[in-house]
Design an enzyme around this catalytic site. Structure first.
Site, mmCIF file in Angstrom:
data_model
loop_
_atom_site.group_PDB
_atom_site.id
_atom_site.type_symbol
_atom_site.label_atom_id
_atom_site.label_comp_id
_atom_site.label_asym_id
_atom_site.label_seq_id
_atom_site.Cartn_x
_atom_site.Cartn_y
_atom_site.Cartn_z
ATOM 1 N N LYS A 9 -21.636 44.432 -35.866
ATOM 2 C CA LYS A 9 -21.237 43.349 -36.765
ATOM 3 C C LYS A 9 -21.998 43.419 -38.105
ATOM 4 C CE LYS A 9 -20.035 40.105 -33.059
ATOM 5 N NZ LYS A 9 -20.258 38.737 -32.525
ATOM 6 N N TYR A 49 -10.422 36.954 -33.578
ATOM 7 C CA TYR A 49 -11.134 35.883 -32.866
ATOM 8 C C TYR A 49 -10.248 34.652 -32.658
ATOM 9 C CZ TYR A 49 -15.774 38.084 -32.684
ATOM 10 O OH TYR A 49 -16.848 38.885 -32.378
ATOM 11 N N ASN A 112 -25.013 38.084 -34.106
ATOM 12 C CA ASN A 112 -25.644 38.650 -32.905
ATOM 13 C C ASN A 112 -25.405 40.162 -32.734
ATOM 14 O OD1 ASN A 112 -22.983 38.393 -32.288
ATOM 15 N ND2 ASN A 112 -23.245 37.071 -30.515
ATOM 16 N N HIS A 115 -20.244 43.121 -30.884
ATOM 17 C CA HIS A 115 -19.154 42.519 -30.094
ATOM 18 C C HIS A 115 -18.802 43.446 -28.946
ATOM 19 C CE1 HIS A 115 -15.201 41.002 -28.938
ATOM 20 N NE2 HIS A 115 -14.809 42.258 -28.958
ATOM 21 N N GLU A 126 -7.632 44.673 -27.962
ATOM 22 C CA GLU A 126 -8.549 44.860 -29.098
ATOM 23 C C GLU A 126 -8.550 46.313 -29.592
ATOM 24 O OE1 GLU A 126 -12.336 43.289 -27.856
ATOM 25 O OE2 GLU A 126 -11.588 41.232 -27.809
HETATM 26 P P1 ATP Z 1 -18.257 38.651 -28.703
HETATM 27 O O1 ATP Z 1 -16.889 38.122 -28.367
HETATM 28 O O2 ATP Z 1 -18.510 38.730 -30.196
HETATM 29 O O3 ATP Z 1 -18.581 39.915 -27.987
HETATM 30 P P2 ATP Z 1 -19.399 36.900 -26.753
HETATM 31 O O4 ATP Z 1 -18.228 37.271 -25.920
HETATM 32 O O5 ATP Z 1 -20.769 37.115 -26.179
HETATM 33 O O6 ATP Z 1 -19.349 37.603 -28.157
HETATM 34 P P3 ATP Z 1 -17.993 34.496 -27.474
HETATM 35 O O7 ATP Z 1 -18.128 33.218 -26.729
HETATM 36 O O8 ATP Z 1 -16.745 35.301 -27.293
HETATM 37 O O9 ATP Z 1 -19.303 35.370 -27.173
HETATM 38 O O10 ATP Z 1 -18.189 34.147 -29.017
HETATM 39 C C1 ATP Z 1 -17.708 35.029 -30.027
HETATM 40 C C2 ATP Z 1 -18.704 35.071 -31.159
HETATM 41 O O11 ATP Z 1 -18.727 33.801 -31.806
HETATM 42 C C3 ATP Z 1 -20.166 35.292 -30.751
HETATM 43 O O12 ATP Z 1 -20.466 36.640 -30.533
HETATM 44 C C4 ATP Z 1 -20.894 34.730 -31.951
HETATM 45 O O13 ATP Z 1 -20.851 35.644 -33.048
HETATM 46 C C5 ATP Z 1 -20.047 33.523 -32.275
HETATM 47 N N1 ATP Z 1 -20.537 32.334 -31.567
HETATM 48 C C6 ATP Z 1 -20.433 32.036 -30.259
HETATM 49 N N2 ATP Z 1 -20.993 30.872 -29.941
HETATM 50 C C7 ATP Z 1 -21.468 30.378 -31.110
HETATM 51 C C8 ATP Z 1 -22.168 29.183 -31.483
HETATM 52 N N3 ATP Z 1 -22.455 28.247 -30.587
HETATM 53 N N4 ATP Z 1 -22.504 29.019 -32.782
HETATM 54 C C9 ATP Z 1 -22.184 29.956 -33.713
HETATM 55 N N5 ATP Z 1 -21.521 31.113 -33.429
HETATM 56 C C10 ATP Z 1 -21.172 31.318 -32.150
HETATM 57 MG MG MG Z 2 -16.232 37.201 -26.624
#
Ligand code: ATP
Ligand code: MG
Length: 131
Positions: A9, A49, A112, A115, A126
């Site tokens: 990212k 997303y 973070n 992804h 995806e």
């Molecule tokens: P990703 O889909 O990016 O691999 P993930 O599956 O671990 O991450 P998801 O719940 O799908 O987590 O959330 C998608 C992304 O949205 C997260 O990776 C993060 O960048 C962002 N995100 C998730 N929760 C929060 C939050 N509480 N506050 C801000 N951003 C968030």
């Molecule tokens: Mg996710």
């Protein structure tokens, strides 16, 4: 399923962690089947997303994902989806296990570092989105 979609990212790209993260991936037995660096458009980030469109962090997430380049990779390994999520660690870098990529390279719960697809079905969707 032997494939998953991984993204380095914008926060990690901006901090220059691309090669460190690629090395971790290769050292952990993944092959990088396809890869490209792109700057996501707002439309691409919103579509990618879309499952989170009603979440309070959606606007912040799209702004972040369009803030700089991302490196997109199709990863190959047995049980790729689970293996890559294990290597990444928890969504919140402060809660991710030591040694995981998000723990080492992540900034915060929004920025973070990486992804990973969350199911075989979504991995296929995806991968088709980008390759
Ligand atoms: P990703 O889909 O990016 O691999 P993930 O599956 O671990 O991450 P998801 O719940 O799908 O987590 O959330 C998608 C992304 O949205 C997260 O990776 C993060 O960048 C962002 N995100 C998730 N929760 C929060 C939050 N509480 N506050 C801000 N951003 C968030
Ligand atoms: Mg996710």
């Amino acid at each position: 399923m032997i494939y998953t979609l991984a993204i380095i990212k914008p926060d990690a790209m901006k901090k220059g962690y691309k090669e460190d993260i690629r090395s971790e991936i290769l050292d952990n037995g993944f092959k990088i089947a396809e890869e490209k660096t792109i700057h996501l458009s707002k439309e691409q980030a919103e579509r990618f997303y879309a499952v989170h469109k009603d979440k309070p962090f959606f606007i912040e997430l799209v702004e972040f994902m369009t803030s700089f380049e991302s490196h997109i990779m199709k990863l190959e390994k047995e049980n790729a989806v689970i293996e890559w999520r294990n290597l990444m660690g928890a969504t919140d870098p402060s809660k991710a296990d030591q040694g995981t990529i998000r723990s080492k390279f992540g900034t915060d719960i929004s920025m973070n570092a990486t992804h990973g697809s969350d199911s075989n079905e979504n991995a296929t969707i995806e991968i088709n989105h980008f390759f």
